[in-house]
Design a protein around this motif. Structure first.
Motif, short mmCIF file in Angstrom:
data_model
loop_
_atom_site.label_atom_id
_atom_site.label_comp_id
_atom_site.label_asym_id
_atom_site.label_seq_id
_atom_site.Cartn_x
_atom_site.Cartn_y
_atom_site.Cartn_z
N GLY A 40 40.02 3.49 20.66
CA GLY A 40 38.91 4.43 20.75
C GLY A 40 38.53 4.73 22.19
O GLY A 40 38.21 5.87 22.54
N THR A 41 38.58 3.71 23.05
CA THR A 41 38.29 3.90 24.47
C THR A 41 39.32 4.82 25.10
O THR A 41 38.98 5.73 25.86
CB THR A 41 38.25 2.55 25.20
N LEU A 42 40.57 4.58 24.78
CA LEU A 42 41.65 5.43 25.32
C LEU A 42 41.53 6.86 24.80
O LEU A 42 41.79 7.81 25.55
CB LEU A 42 43.01 4.83 24.97
N GLN A 43 41.15 7.01 23.55
CA GLN A 43 40.97 8.36 23.00
C GLN A 43 39.84 9.10 23.72
O GLN A 43 39.97 10.29 24.01
CB GLN A 43 40.67 8.27 21.49
N ALA A 44 38.76 8.40 24.03
CA ALA A 44 37.65 9.03 24.76
C ALA A 44 38.10 9.43 26.16
O ALA A 44 37.74 10.51 26.66
CB ALA A 44 36.45 8.09 24.83
N MET A 45 38.90 8.59 26.80
CA MET A 45 39.41 8.92 28.14
C MET A 45 40.35 10.12 28.06
O MET A 45 40.30 11.00 28.92
CB MET A 45 40.14 7.72 28.73
N ARG A 46 41.18 10.15 27.07
CA ARG A 46 42.11 11.27 26.90
C ARG A 46 41.33 12.56 26.65
O ARG A 46 41.65 13.61 27.21
CB ARG A 46 43.07 10.98 25.73
#
Length: 113
Positions: A40-46
């Protein structure tokens, strides 16, 4: 409704979308990070990297444009709060374009690898 009211409405809408969108992404990333949800953190960064040029930059430009039009209709550019607003805009725009976007792009590239 006069032109000033229409431009003021558009200024407020674009500023709300610009700031509210960034705040929402920050909250999502923080919640995902606190929950230990790496995906989820990576998705928000993306999403931050992808939306930077497609959404946040145009909304910030529209906010600036409508604000400048509004100032030309009413108070001019000599009021202190207008100058503070322009300085704040320049600061946030530069931080977004020259700090957040390159960082998000690098992280997106690392995620892809």
């Amino acid at each position: 409704m006069d032109w000033y009211s229409i431009v003021k409405l558009l200024h407020i809408l674009s500023a709300t979308l610009w700031v509210g969108g960034g705040f929402t992404l920050m909250v999502l990333a923080t919640l995902a990070d606190r929950a230990g949800n790496i995906q989820g953190t990576l998705q928000a960064m993306r999403a931050t990297g992808e939306l930077g040029n497609r959404f946040f930059a145009p909304m910030s430009m529209l906010t600036l444009a409508f604000g400048l039009i509004m100032c030309s209709f009413w108070v001019g550019f000599s009021e202190l709060w207008v100058l503070i607003g322009l300085a704040g805009y320049a600061t946030t725009f530069c931080i977004g374009m020259f700090v957040f976007k390159p960082t998000a792009d690098r992280m997106g590239a690392m995620i892809a690898r």
